[in-house]
Design a protein around this motif. Structure first.
Motif, mmCIF file in Angstrom:
data_model
loop_
_atom_site.group_PDB
_atom_site.id
_atom_site.type_symbol
_atom_site.label_atom_id
_atom_site.label_comp_id
_atom_site.label_asym_id
_atom_site.label_seq_id
_atom_site.Cartn_x
_atom_site.Cartn_y
_atom_site.Cartn_z
ATOM 1 N N LEU A 376 0.811 -1.211 0.000
ATOM 2 C CA LEU A 376 0.000 0.000 0.000
ATOM 3 C C LEU A 376 0.846 1.263 0.000
ATOM 4 O O LEU A 376 0.477 2.276 -0.598
ATOM 5 N N VAL A 377 1.978 1.220 0.690
ATOM 6 C CA VAL A 377 2.835 2.395 0.824
ATOM 7 C C VAL A 377 3.192 2.974 -0.529
ATOM 8 O O VAL A 377 3.133 4.197 -0.725
ATOM 9 N N TRP A 378 3.530 2.118 -1.495
ATOM 10 C CA TRP A 378 3.936 2.639 -2.801
ATOM 11 C C TRP A 378 2.765 3.144 -3.628
ATOM 12 O O TRP A 378 2.937 3.962 -4.524
ATOM 13 N N MET A 379 1.569 2.717 -3.317
ATOM 14 C CA MET A 379 0.398 3.329 -3.930
ATOM 15 C C MET A 379 0.301 4.791 -3.485
ATOM 16 O O MET A 379 0.077 5.701 -4.293
ATOM 17 N N PHE A 380 0.514 5.020 -2.177
ATOM 18 C CA PHE A 380 0.443 6.382 -1.654
ATOM 19 C C PHE A 380 1.603 7.249 -2.157
ATOM 20 O O PHE A 380 1.422 8.437 -2.418
ATOM 21 N N TYR A 381 2.780 6.656 -2.313
ATOM 22 C CA TYR A 381 3.895 7.418 -2.879
ATOM 23 C C TYR A 381 3.566 7.883 -4.296
ATOM 24 O O TYR A 381 3.892 9.008 -4.686
ATOM 25 N N GLY A 382 2.928 7.004 -5.072
ATOM 26 C CA GLY A 382 2.523 7.370 -6.429
ATOM 27 C C GLY A 382 1.538 8.527 -6.439
ATOM 28 O O GLY A 382 1.655 9.453 -7.254
ATOM 29 N N ILE A 383 0.578 8.511 -5.508
ATOM 30 C CA ILE A 383 -0.392 9.611 -5.420
ATOM 31 C C ILE A 383 0.322 10.912 -5.056
ATOM 32 O O ILE A 383 -0.035 11.995 -5.538
ATOM 33 N N SER A 384 1.368 10.814 -4.221
ATOM 34 C CA SER A 384 2.141 12.004 -3.857
ATOM 35 C C SER A 384 2.834 12.599 -5.079
ATOM 36 O O SER A 384 2.911 13.827 -5.235
ATOM 37 N N MET A 385 3.358 11.738 -5.954
ATOM 38 C CA MET A 385 3.988 12.238 -7.175
ATOM 39 C C MET A 385 2.950 12.944 -8.053
ATOM 40 O O MET A 385 3.232 13.987 -8.656
ATOM 41 N N ALA A 386 1.750 12.367 -8.111
ATOM 42 C CA ALA A 386 0.670 13.013 -8.866
ATOM 43 C C ALA A 386 0.327 14.367 -8.245
ATOM 44 O O ALA A 386 0.062 15.343 -8.971
ATOM 45 N N ALA A 387 0.342 14.437 -6.912
ATOM 46 C CA ALA A 387 0.065 15.707 -6.225
ATOM 47 C C ALA A 387 1.103 16.759 -6.590
ATOM 48 O O ALA A 387 0.770 17.933 -6.803
ATOM 49 N N LEU A 388 2.371 16.350 -6.670
ATOM 50 C CA LEU A 388 3.430 17.295 -7.036
ATOM 51 C C LEU A 388 3.222 17.811 -8.454
ATOM 52 O O LEU A 388 3.354 19.027 -8.715
ATOM 53 N N VAL A 415 7.038 4.132 -11.834
ATOM 54 C CA VAL A 415 7.586 2.991 -11.092
ATOM 55 C C VAL A 415 6.636 2.541 -9.997
ATOM 56 O O VAL A 415 6.391 1.339 -9.818
ATOM 57 N N SER A 416 6.080 3.482 -9.240
ATOM 58 C CA SER A 416 5.166 3.118 -8.153
ATOM 59 C C SER A 416 3.903 2.452 -8.697
ATOM 60 O O SER A 416 3.360 1.525 -8.078
ATOM 61 N N THR A 417 3.435 2.904 -9.872
ATOM 62 C CA THR A 417 2.265 2.277 -10.496
ATOM 63 C C THR A 417 2.575 0.835 -10.889
ATOM 64 O O THR A 417 1.766 -0.073 -10.653
ATOM 65 N N VAL A 418 3.759 0.616 -11.463
ATOM 66 C CA VAL A 418 4.177 -0.746 -11.829
ATOM 67 C C VAL A 418 4.297 -1.619 -10.587
ATOM 68 O O VAL A 418 3.827 -2.770 -10.567
ATOM 69 N N LEU A 419 4.914 -1.075 -9.528
ATOM 70 C CA LEU A 419 5.085 -1.846 -8.294
ATOM 71 C C LEU A 419 3.739 -2.188 -7.651
ATOM 72 O O LEU A 419 3.598 -3.225 -7.007
ATOM 73 N N PHE A 420 2.757 -1.324 -7.833
ATOM 74 C CA PHE A 420 1.447 -1.559 -7.240
ATOM 75 C C PHE A 420 0.621 -2.556 -8.054
ATOM 76 O O PHE A 420 -0.026 -3.448 -7.498
#
Length: 504
Positions: A376-388, A415-420
C-alpha cells in the motif's frame, strides 16, 4: 474561569543533525540486520542483488527529493496527508478530500501501529535472546517474556513521545549513533574478510540470475521496505528548524548514507555466507557476526535491539504528527490535534497510537498484514507524485527554494504504479482483500463524518474529558496558517474551546 493559555503549539526543536538522525532512525530498522535475503532469493545472483539494493536507494532518493519540493510548497506537518489536501481538496467537494482521508485512516488506524508492533516484537526477541540462552526458557515462558518486554518497551516509547520532544530528540540521536556504529562493525568485519581473501562468493557476480517480470517487483519490495522512512522529515515539518533548508539537506545527507550502508553490509555478509546460506538463515547479521566478528559478535544482537527500539520510537513520533495534522483539518476527532499545555506535545495523539499499537501486540502474528502494508505504501507514494505534478500547475506562483526536474516525479509515479499493479496481475493473493476492507471502512467513516459532517453528541463530552484529563488545548496557529485559513473561516468567528480552568 481561566482563559486558554497562549503560545501553546508544537515547537521547532529539530535542527539539521536531528532531522538527519530522524530519517536514518526510521530507515535503519531491523531489516538489514535480520533478513536482507529476500532480494537475493528473488534475483538469484550476488551481482543482481547488489544492483537491486543500489537501485532501491536511488529510487528512494528520487522520491525523497520530490517530497522535499512538496514540503517547501505545503510546509505543514502530516506528509502525504497535507500534500493530498493541498493538491486535491479543492478540486471536488466529495472526491477532493477523499485521498487524504483514506491515507490518514489506513495509516493511523492500521499500517503504522502494526508496523510499530512488529518492530517492537523484533526488539523484544533480540533483547531477551541472551537471557533465554542462559536460563533455558521453555517456548511458553519465552513467549510470555517476549510479550511482556514488548508491552514494557511500548510503554517506554509512548512515555517518551508523550513527555517531551527534546527528550525524544536526545534519545533518538543516541540510538541512531549506536546502530550506525553496529553497521560500521559489520562493514569493517567484511573489509577484513576481503583482506583475508574471502572473495569466492562475491566473484560469482551475475551467475545464476533468475530475475523476471514476476520476481522483479517482489525483489524491489524487499529492498524498498528496508529503505522506507525517507519521508520522515516531511511528516514533522512544523517541528524542524528552517524547514525550507533543512528538509532538503537532511534528505540529501541521510538517504545516500543509508544506501551506502545497505550495499556495503550486503557485501560484508557475502564475504562469509554463500548465496544458499544467506537465503536460508533466519538472522543474517547474527550468523555473520558468529563467523566473522569472533568475541565482538555480541554487537550484532545488541545492534538489532538498538535499531528496532530507536526505529519504533521514531515511527511513533511521526505517526502522531500525521494524526495531529489530520485531526486539525477535521478528518479525525479534533481532540487528537490538541497540544499539552505543559509538555507541548500532541498528547492525545500519542496515547491513541500507544493504544492501537498495544492492540496489535496483543493480537499476535500480523506479519502478513505488514507485508501488505508495504504494498500500500507505494500506492500512496505514487499519489504524492501526482500531487506534485498537479501543484506545478495549481500552485505555480508559490516560492520553491528547491525544484526537481518534472521528469523525476513522473518517473517515480510510473515505477510506483508498476510496483502496485504488477503483483495484483501476476500473483493475486488473499491479502489484497485486507486492503480493500480497510479502504471500504474509510468510505464508511468518510461519508457521514467528513463529507456530511455529522457530529455525535458524545464527541463533545469525550473532548472535554480528554482536555481535563491530559490538560490539552487547541494549538495556537502560526500567522501564516491563520492567513491561509482566514477565507475558510468566513465570518463565523472562532469557536470557543472548552475552558480548562482549574487544571491550567
Amino acid at each position: 474561569m481561566t482563559s486558554i493559555p497562549k503560545n501553546v503549539k508544537l515547537r521547532r526543536e529539530l535542527g539539521l543533525f536531528s532531522a538527519v538522525c530522524l530519517i536514518i532512525s526510521v530507515m535503519l530498522g531491523s531489516g538489514i540486520f535480520v533478513s536482507p535475503a529476500n532480494a537475493l532469493k528473488n534475483t538469484g545472483s550476488v551481482g543482481m542483488c547488489l544492483v537491486i539494493w543500489a537501485s532501491c536507494g536511488l529510487l528512494s532518493l528520487l522520491g525523497a527529493m520530490s517530497y522535499a519540493e512538496l514540503g517547501t510548497v505545503v510546509n505543514k506537518s502530516g506528509g502525504e496527508f497535507s500534500f493530498y489536501q493541498s493538491a486535491f481538496a479543492d478540486m471536488h467537494k466529495f472526491w477532493g478530500p477523499l485521498p487524504s482521508f483514506i491515507y490518514s485512516w489506513v495509516s493511523i488506524m492500521y499500517v503504522r501501529p502494526a508496523e510499530v508492533a512488529i518492530i517492537i516484537l523484533t526488539f523484544s526477541e533480540y533483547f531477551i535472546r541472551p537471557f533465554s540462552i542462559l536460563t533455558d526458557m521453555t517456548p511458553e515462558s519465552e513467549h510470555t517474556v517476549k510479550k511482556t518486554v514488548s508491552i514494557l518497551a511500548l510503554g517506554i516509547i509512548t512515555f517518551i513521545n508523550y513527555t517531551s520532544v527534546k527528550c525524544f530528540i536526545k534519545i533518538q540521536n543516541v540510538f541512531t549513533i549506536c546502530k550506525v556504529t553496529a553497521c560500521i562493525f559489520v562493514i569493517v568485519g567484511g573489509i577484513y574478510q576481503l583482506y583475508l581473501g574471502n572473495t569466492k562468493n562475491l566473484m560469482t557476480g551475475f551467475e545464476g540470475t533468475t530475475l523476471s517480470i514476476d520476481t522483479l517487483p517482489i525483489a524491489f519490495y524487499s529492498g524498498l521496505w528496508a529503505y522506507d522512512g525517507w519521508t520522515a522529515t516531511t511528516v514533522v515539518s512544523e517541528e524542524i528548524k528552517n524547514p525550507q533548508r533543512n528538509i532538503l539537506l537532511s534528505i540529501l545527507l541521510a538517504v545516500p548514507f543509508v544506501t551506502m550502508i545497505y550495499v556495503l553490509m550486503n557485501v560484508s555478509y557475502l564475504t562469509v555466507l554463500s548465496v544458499a546460506e544467506m537465503t536460508s538463515v533466519q538472522a543474517v547479521a547474527v550468523e555473520f557476526g558468529t563467523r566473522a566478528l569472533g568475541s565482538f559478535s555480541f554487537i550484532i544482537p545488541l545492534g538489532v535491539a538498538m535499531a528496532t527500539f530507536g526505529c519504533a520510537l521514531s515511527v511513533q513520533f511521526g505517526i502522531t504528527r500525521l494524526c495531529f495534522a489530520a485531526s486539525r483539518e477535521g478528518q479525525m476527532l479534533e481532540v487528537f490535534s490538541y497540544v499539552s499545555v505543559k509538555k507541548l506535545t500532541p498528547a492525545p495523539a500519542v496515547v491513541l497510537q500507544g493504544l492501537l499499537t498495544l492492540i496489535c501486540l496483543l493480537c499476535g502474528d500480523i506479519v502478513v498484514l505488514i507485508e501488505f502494508a508495504s504494498f500500500l505504501v507505494w500506492m500512496f507514494y505514487g499519489i504524492s507524485m501526482a500531487a506534485l505534478i498537479v501543484m506545478r500547475y495549481t500552485k505555480r506562483d508559490v516560492k520553491r527554494p528547491f525544484k526537481v526536474p518534472i521528469v523525476i516525479p513522473i518517473f517515480v509515479l510510473i515505477v510506483s504504479t508498476v510496483l502496485f499493479i504488477t503483483p495484483i496481475l501476476s500473483d493475486p493473493k488473499p491479502q489484497f482483500l485486507i486492503g480493500l476492507v480497510f479502504i471500504l471502512s474509510a468510505f464508511l467513516i468518510y461519508i457521514p463524518f467528513v463529507y456530511l459532517k455529522k457530529r455525535l453528541s458524545i464527541v463533545d463530552d469525550f473532548t472535554k474529558f480528554i482536555q481535563y484529563l491530559m490538560v490539552v488545548v487547541p494549538p495556537e496557529k502560526d500567522e501564516a496558517d491563520a492567513e491561509e485559513n482566514h477565507s475558510a473561516e468566513g465570518d463565523e468567528g472562532e469557536t470557543e474551546a472548552p475552558m480548562i480552568a482549574a487544571v491550567v
